[in-house]
Design an enzyme around this catalytic site. Structure first.
Site, short mmCIF file in Angstrom:
data_model
loop_
_atom_site.label_atom_id
_atom_site.label_comp_id
_atom_site.label_asym_id
_atom_site.label_seq_id
_atom_site.Cartn_x
_atom_site.Cartn_y
_atom_site.Cartn_z
N TYR A 110 66.80 -26.81 -53.07
CA TYR A 110 68.06 -26.32 -53.61
C TYR A 110 69.21 -26.56 -52.63
O TYR A 110 69.12 -26.27 -51.44
CB TYR A 110 67.97 -24.82 -53.92
CG TYR A 110 69.30 -24.22 -54.35
CD1 TYR A 110 69.78 -24.43 -55.64
CD2 TYR A 110 70.09 -23.50 -53.45
CE1 TYR A 110 71.01 -23.92 -56.02
CE2 TYR A 110 71.31 -22.99 -53.83
CZ TYR A 110 71.78 -23.20 -55.12
OH TYR A 110 72.99 -22.70 -55.49
N ASN A 260 77.32 -19.92 -47.63
CA ASN A 260 76.45 -19.04 -48.41
C ASN A 260 76.01 -17.84 -47.58
O ASN A 260 74.85 -17.67 -47.25
CB ASN A 260 75.23 -19.83 -48.91
CG ASN A 260 74.45 -19.09 -49.97
OD1 ASN A 260 73.28 -19.36 -50.19
ND2 ASN A 260 75.07 -18.13 -50.63
N GLN A 348 89.36 36.67 -43.02
CA GLN A 348 88.81 35.32 -42.86
C GLN A 348 89.91 34.28 -42.98
O GLN A 348 90.83 34.43 -43.78
CB GLN A 348 87.76 35.04 -43.94
CG GLN A 348 86.58 35.99 -43.93
CD GLN A 348 85.56 35.61 -44.97
OE1 GLN A 348 84.43 35.30 -44.64
NE2 GLN A 348 85.94 35.62 -46.23
N ARG A 354 88.23 27.35 -41.84
CA ARG A 354 86.92 27.99 -41.67
C ARG A 354 85.76 27.09 -42.05
O ARG A 354 84.67 27.17 -41.46
CB ARG A 354 86.90 29.29 -42.48
CG ARG A 354 85.62 30.08 -42.40
CD ARG A 354 85.80 31.54 -42.79
NE ARG A 354 86.63 31.70 -43.95
CZ ARG A 354 86.17 31.97 -45.19
NH1 ARG A 354 84.87 32.06 -45.40
NH2 ARG A 354 87.01 32.16 -46.19
N ASN A 384 70.88 -18.96 -48.41
CA ASN A 384 69.82 -19.39 -49.31
C ASN A 384 69.92 -20.90 -49.53
O ASN A 384 71.04 -21.40 -49.76
CB ASN A 384 69.96 -18.65 -50.65
CG ASN A 384 68.97 -19.16 -51.68
OD1 ASN A 384 67.77 -19.09 -51.46
ND2 ASN A 384 69.47 -19.68 -52.78
N LYS A 456 109.71 18.79 -43.51
CA LYS A 456 109.70 18.81 -44.97
C LYS A 456 109.50 17.40 -45.54
O LYS A 456 108.70 17.19 -46.46
CB LYS A 456 110.99 19.43 -45.51
CG LYS A 456 110.99 19.58 -47.04
CD LYS A 456 112.21 20.32 -47.54
CE LYS A 456 112.12 21.81 -47.26
NZ LYS A 456 111.01 22.45 -48.04
N GLU A 484 79.93 -17.21 -62.72
CA GLU A 484 79.30 -18.52 -62.52
C GLU A 484 78.26 -18.78 -63.61
O GLU A 484 77.07 -18.91 -63.36
CB GLU A 484 78.68 -18.59 -61.12
CG GLU A 484 78.51 -19.99 -60.56
CD GLU A 484 77.07 -20.47 -60.71
OE1 GLU A 484 76.87 -21.51 -61.36
OE2 GLU A 484 76.17 -19.80 -60.17
N ASN A 487 74.93 -16.95 -63.88
CA ASN A 487 73.93 -17.04 -62.82
C ASN A 487 74.13 -15.89 -61.84
O ASN A 487 73.19 -15.19 -61.47
CB ASN A 487 74.06 -18.39 -62.10
CG ASN A 487 73.12 -18.50 -60.91
OD1 ASN A 487 71.93 -18.21 -61.03
ND2 ASN A 487 73.64 -18.92 -59.76
#
EC number: 4.3.1.24
Length: 716
Positions: A110, A260, A348, A354, A384, A456, A484, A487
């Site tokens: 390939y 690739n 709290q 917190r 590949n 501000k 593509e 594919n």
């Protein structure tokens, strides 16, 4: 048996010496992945920074780090160079020779004898011409005028480095000389022009990488940018880089080897993650500073709370904040305040303070996990087919699928958005006088709040930044389109996600800049508050002693017992609620002082009938003397602080968070902002943002934590 190229011909060892037949206790690599996550995040960041600053990046194929990629991308060839491992040459040559031998034998492979992708059914024996056509048809990017559609040169440099590293491993069928040429381009700061868009990162980053190949082969449409920013032709680029022998005539498989791969997406991801790790630590430290200036209760960092939750990111975030707050002068002062008047603020603190460890912890874990995923990717072989010299075969697979990039970048972007959301919530509390425990509205630092609106505009900008950041948090990877001729029907969108995460990092830097300057403003306002409150107390005490102690004939007066209650009120009242006009009858100071005296008078009983013992009779004199003296004393205290001679020094100098304050105020010269000055907030924000983008904030940030031992305080 070893052949002349250094490859084992009857085993499973390629030219780089890797033996995949050896038994291992960790065949799935989960152990390696787990081991990479040991130790603290902060230690890892320190290691990243140290590596980032090394002058040489030595490439061998398997040890590249995101810090090294970030260094090469950011430093434009100045002060850092790339060296290739000579030990890799044999393996690279072996795979290149194998491809040529295979071609000569007529083996069908390939991308060597076939067409590409969905048209791989086509065949040719013209291997070189096939590679030339590959580069031509992949040069499908659009640049337009200007640089808006050009990939940033820093990202291109990152891609070049990562691609060299992949190809050095000897599974790609490319000559070592081509890798040396790309290295020369990097070291001479000559950067090919790549299109910003046009890749789906599967099969790799085909379109952008083809422009690097185009420069190497001398395509007439190829361009590069030189060290001074001048546009270079391929001929000029080769000459300036010192690449001898002219343009490369690609041999079979070499064009495919160049294009690739996932290097563009993973290269940019490396740059992004280096900054994301720094910003995550900065968010932890700024959350602790936020607790200091908000007079927060430090128990939110107690180790037991976080130990019981089990999440390491949360435990570390809490421990870092605990370290900053341990011994903090602000925390000590706040504890006294809470003891003196426990009802002055809620029991709290709000969630933005917190639960900041619980909020930041998972984001740090995500960023750290993404860092490791990308670090594996930049050391992977991702093209590949793969050339396995040891087994005398080309393996057709899909390592070009950049899913680790797309997913890690989506996750990182979500974490960055969450950090920004917390920062926005904290900043919103900081500038709001309903929530900020006595700081002025908008963090206004001037004498006249009617002509000083402080931060501000910055608060509005922060809302804008946060909104855009939350939008960017939406995933990219669920927008995959089949490509593509079906594919490439699933693809990673790795570079797109990296680009969006890069945008998110820039916005988080804008938010971090604004918040940091706001925190420094709050620190100085606390300093001013302390000096002014001391002045008011001393003045009230002085006037009380002079007016309320004695009667007209020198005898002790019942009003002498008022002083303690008068001073208690001064302690409890927020100074910025009245200090712009301290003696105004409509402001709380004079109202509460009068109320205190009236309450004492009402308890004075029959003494009020006697002019010599009446407290009511003292009120007017007390107020008149205070009005005559207090405004002058307040202005004098302000002037002393502004001239650098305050009666009470700034508490920040005693705190572990001081290095960041020092960086902003002294190293960058950022002013304390007031409406009385000409300087706008944005002018000062710019200085911090530029410094942050250059990495100048790293040292003061790490200095805040240099004494941390990597563990929470013991539970006693």
């Amino acid at each position: 048996m070893e052949n002349g190229n250094g490859a084992i011909t009857n085993g499973h060892v390629n030219g780089n010496g890797m033996d995949f037949c050896m038994k291992t206790e960790d065949p799935l690599y989960w152990g390696i992945a787990a081991e990479a996550m040991t130790g603290s995040h902060l230690d890892e960041v320190k290691k990243m920074v140290a590596e980032y600053r090394k002058p040489v990046v030595k490439l061998g194929g398997e040890t590249l780090t995101i810090s090294q990629v970030a260094a090469i991308s950011a430093r434009d060839g100045s002060g850092v160079t790339v060296e290739l491992s000579e030990a890799a040459r044999a393996g690279v040559k072996a795979s290149s020779d194998w491809v040529m031998d295979s071609m000569n034998k007529g083996t069908d492979s390939y991308g060597v004898t076939t067409g590409f992708g969905a048209t791989s059914h086509r065949r040719t024996k013209q291997g070189g011409a096939l590679q030339k056509e590959l580069i031509r048809f992949l040069n499908a990017g659009i640049f337009g005028n200007g640089s808006d559609n050009t990939l940033p040169h820093s990202a291109t440099r990152a891609a070049m480095l990562v691609r060299i590293n992949t190809l050095l491993q000897g599974y790609s069928g490319i000559r070592f000389e081509i890798l040396e040429a790309i290295t020369k381009f990097l070291n001479q700061n000559i950067t090919p022009c790549l299109p910003l868009r046009g890749t789906i990162t599967a099969s790799g980053d085909l379109v952008p990488l083809s422009y690097i190949a185009g420069l190497l082969t001398g395509r007439p449409n190829s361009k590069a940018v030189g060290p001074t920013g001048v546009i270079l032709s391929p001929e000029e680029a080769f000459k300036l880089a010192g690449v001898e022998g002219g343009f490369f005539e690609l041999q079979p498989k070499e064009g495919l080897a160049l294009v690739n791969g996932t290097a563009v997406g993973s290269g940019m991801a490396s740059m992004v993650l280096f900054e994301a790790n720094i910003l995550a630590v900065l968010a932890e430290v700024m959350s602790a500073i936020f607790a200091e200036v908000m007079q927060g209760k430090p128990e939110f960092t107690d180790h037991l709370t976080h130990k019981l939750k089990h999440h390491p990111g949360q435990i570390e975030a809490a421990a870092i904040m605990e370290h900053i707050l341990d011994g903090s002068a602000y925390v000590k002062a706040a504890q006294k305040l809470h003891e003196m008047d426990p009802l002055q603020k809620p029991k709290q603190d709000r969630y933005a303070l917190r639960t900041s460890p619980q909020w930041l912890g998972p984001q740090i874990e995500v960023i750290r996990s993404s860092t490791k995923m990308i670090e594996r990717e930049i050391n992977s072989v991702n093209d590949n087919p793969l050339i396995d010299v040891s087994r005398n075969k080309a393996i057709h697979g899909g390592n070009f699928q950049g899913t680790p990039i797309g997913m890690s970048m989506d996750n990182t972007r979500l974490a960055i958005a969450a950090i920004g959301k917390l920062m926005f919530a904290q900043f919103s509390e900081l500038v709001n006088d309903f929530y900020n425990n006595g700081l002025p509205s908008n963090l206004s630092g001037g004498r006249n709040p009617s002509l000083d609106y402080g931060f501000k505009g910055a608060e509005i900008a922060m809302a804008s930044y946060c909104s855009e950041l939350q939008f960017l948090a939406n995933p990219v990877t669920n927008h995959v389109q089949s490509a593509e001729q079906h594919n490439q029907d699933v693809n990673s969108l790795g570079l797109i996600s990296s680009r969006k995460t890069s945008e998110a990092v820039e916005i988080l830097k804008l938010m971090s800049t604004t918040f940091l300057v706001g925190l420094c403003q709050a620190i100085d306002l606390r300093h001013l508050e302390e000096n002014l409150k001391s002045t008011v107390k001393n003045t009230v005490s002085s006037v009380a002693k002079r007016v309320l102690t004695m009667g007209v004939n020198g005898e002790l007066h019942p009003s002498r017992f008022c002083e303690k209650d008068l001073l208690r009120f001064v302690d409890r009242e927020y100074i910025f609620a009245y200090i712009d006009d301290p003696c105004s009858a409509t402001y709380p100071l004079m109202q509460k002082l009068r109320q205190t005296l009236v309450e004492h008078a009402l308890k004075n009983g029959d003494n009020e009938r006697n002019m010599n013992t009446s407290i009511f009779q003292k009120i007017a004199t007390f107020e008149d003397e205070l009005k005559a003296l207090l405004p002058k004393e307040v202005e004098s205290a302000r002037a002393a602080l502004e001239s650098g001679n305050p009666a009470i020094p700034n508490r920040i100098e005693e705190c572990r968070s001081y290095p960041l304050y020092k960086f902003v105020r002294k190293e960058l010269g950022i002013e304390y902002l007031t409406g009385e000055k000409v300087t706008s907030p944005g002018e000062e924000f710019d200085k911090v943002f530029i410094a942050m983008s250059k990495g100048e904030i790293i040292d003061p940030l790490l200095e805040c934590l240099e004494s941390w031992n990597g563990a929470p305080l013991p539970i006693c």
